[in-house]
Design an enzyme around this catalytic site. Structure first.
Site, PDB file in Angstrom:
ATOM      1  N   GLY A 240       6.032  -4.240  -8.688  1.00 20.52           N
ATOM      2  CA  GLY A 240       6.369  -3.910  -7.310  1.00 20.52           C
ATOM      3  C   GLY A 240       5.135  -3.590  -6.500  1.00 20.52           C
ATOM      4  CB  SER A 241       4.776  -1.797  -3.318  1.00 14.48           C
ATOM      5  OG  SER A 241       5.328  -0.510  -3.599  1.00 14.48           O
ATOM      6  N   GLY A 245       3.850   1.720  -7.749  1.00 15.35           N
ATOM      7  CA  GLY A 245       3.112   1.808  -9.000  1.00 15.35           C
ATOM      8  C   GLY A 245       2.411   3.137  -9.185  1.00 15.35           C
ATOM      9  CD  GLU A 262       1.427  -8.263 -12.021  1.00 12.56           C
ATOM     10  OE1 GLU A 262       1.028  -8.561 -10.879  1.00 12.56           O
ATOM     11  OE2 GLU A 262       0.717  -8.297 -13.031  1.00 12.56           O
TER      12      GLU A 262
END
EC number: 1.2.1.3
Length: 510
Positions: A240-241, A245, A262
């Site tokens: 995600g963003s 994260g 990721e």
């Protein structure tokens, strides 16, 4: 729409938590899955409550005890059957994905193919969970390492690849002996539920314990926040963003768990004077416009030499003008909608910031209206002239905005390239061997993925996928990524009758 739902065993209202074979009577609120294609509600999901989350977790923990004891090659056989089950429903699942995410049919089918491919890859990997044998310094001793199943793991996925990223994690985790609890994006719940129903049939047919795979859809405080702090999950894989994260990393590290992150990508392509411009234009076009600019590997920056800047920009504008924009399920359409109106608003805000900072739009950036476009989710992809030091260029806007930046020397281009805080995917277009090798050296790209004469988007599952810096440092899919989902153990066996100590230490009692 109704026919697709029926084929995939989905109802107008669906349970948001289950194991693929058993679905809970969830106690949470109703979630509507709205298609960005036309703004219509596809179906609804009854979200999981705190109690539902606990029931799912109990099954995942219980199933791990049984699943981890199954020999790895037999776990691989189960994964192979799951891949075949997805093969049989590829077109139907891709159609639902197109409706829910807005991807064109070709890209949607490509995502389902990724799930099939990673299942095939994992099947082979199940017979190759190797450990090294090392030479012991002590006579009569053998030293080696081995890998054991890690435990139940949590997987959090984003809307743009609602099922492929789950499969990168889940198929590898399964052959490693782990069970998987999946929290998909609430923006695209139906594709995940349909996928779980497909693999659930394999679990049921093979007589396997419930809870090997689970899905739980719910509010952040009921599911997402509980997932990342849950000590029963030794690993959290989150896509995600960058902002998301950071929260996940802090919560997981506070309990000394593992994170596989990721996150964002602000990917750049360097185009040198020696490049094949026709090749570069084709790669940049797909990299920037594919999935309507909503891939983590989307090409967001083109760093072009001043001598070719204008000709490359003109060629890209000409190519952009030819991109058919519309219903992603229709033949010939190459760009569908953004995921929602919020994404469109963020794109417009980014373009305004670009202009305020001194840049200009060379083409596109309009919000389309009329007919299908009244859904408010369709835009024209934008090409902009910018400088590397603009604050907006250093941010990742999840939309089809391409910033073009001129450079004079390759060293300057690399500096511009590496100035972004993200470090996922990168590419250089050149026919000069020394330029290519410089880009791939330790002085070149600082990204987890570096390509020569191919674009930033469209990675194959055989390589480890992921990036550095604010991208999070995680790796998914192929190579030796399977080690992430297992625990390493170094073992020493003394088959002699003596008790020598390492490093020559003596500790004898007279």
């Amino acid at each position: 729409m109704e026919e697709i739902l029926q084929k995939l065993n989905l109802s107008p209202v669906n349970s948001g938590a289950g194991t693929g074979t058993e679905w809970l009577e969830c106690g949470g609120d109703i979630l509507e899955s709205v298609s960005p294609v036309d703004g219509r509600i596809i179906a609804r999901v009854k979200q999981a409550s705190n109690e539902d989350y606990e029931r799912v977790m109990d099954r995942a923990v219980s199933a791990f005890d049984a699943w981890s004891g199954v020999p790895a090659p037999l776990r691989g056989e189960v994964v192979r059957r799951m891949g075949n089950a997805m093969r049989e429903r590829k077109r139907d699942l891709a159609a639902l994905l197109s409706l829910e995410v807005g991807k064109i049919r070709s890209e949607a089918e490509g995502e389902i193919q990724e799930m099939i491919d990673i299942a095939d890859f994992a099947t082979g990997q199940s017979r190759m969970l190797y450990g090294f044998t090392m030479q012991s310094e002590r006579p009569g001793h053998r030293m080696y390492e081995q890998w054991h199943p890690l435990g139940p793991i949590g997987v959090i996925t984003a809307f743009n690849f609602p099922v492929a990223v789950w499969s990168w994690n889940a198929m590898i985790a399964l052959i490693a002996g782990d069970t998987v609890v999946w929290k998909p994006s609430s923006k695209v719940p139906l594709t995940s539920l349909a996928t779980m129903k497909i693999v659930g049939r394999v679990i049921e047919e093979q007589g396997l314990p419930e809870g090997i795979l689970s899905v739980v859809i719910g509010r952040g405080r009921d599911v997402g926040e509980r997932l990342v702090v849950d000590r029963r999950l030794p690993l959290i894989s989150a896509t995600g963003s960058v902002a998301m994260g950071r929260k996940v990393a802090q919560a997981v590290s506070a309990r000394l768990g593992r994170s596989l992150l990721e996150l964002g990508g602000n990917n750049a392509v360097i185009v040198t004077p020696d490049a094949d411009l026709s090749l570069a234009v084709r790669a940049i076009l797909f990299g920037a416009v594919g999935t309507a600019g909503q891939r983590c590997t989307t090409t967001r920056r083109v760093i072009a030499h001043k001598s070719i800047f204008d000709s490359l920009a003109n060629a890209l504008v000409a190519a952009y003008r030819k991109v058919p924009i519309g219903n992603p399920l229709e033949e010939g359409v190459l760009m569908g909608p953004l995921i929602d109106r919020e994404a469109v608003a963020k794109m417009q805000k980014a373009l305004e910031a670009l202009k305020a900072q001194g840049g200009r739009v060379l083409y596109g950036g309009e919000v389309l209206s009329g007919g299908l476009y009244d859904a408010g989710t369709y835009v024209t992809p934008a090409i902009c002239e910018a400088r590397s030091d603009y604050p907006i260029v250093r941010q990742e806007t999840f939309a089809p905005i391409l910033y073009m930046i001129p450079y004079e020397t390759l060293e300057e281009a690399i500096e511009y390239h590496n100035s972004a805080p993200q470090g996922l995917s990168s590419a250089i277009f050149t026919n000069d061997l020394r330029e290519a090798e410089y880009f791939l050296s330790h002085r070149g790209s600082d990204c987890g993925i570096a390509n020569v004469n191919i674009g930033t988007s469209g990675a194959e599952i055989g390589g480890a996928f992921g990036g550095e810096k604010e991208t999070g440092g995680g790796r998914e899919a192929g190579s030796d990524v399977w080690k992430t989902y297992m625990r390493r153990q170094t073992t020493t066996i003394n088959w002699s009758g003596e008790m020598p100590l390492a490093q020559g230490v003596r500790f004898d009692v007279e």
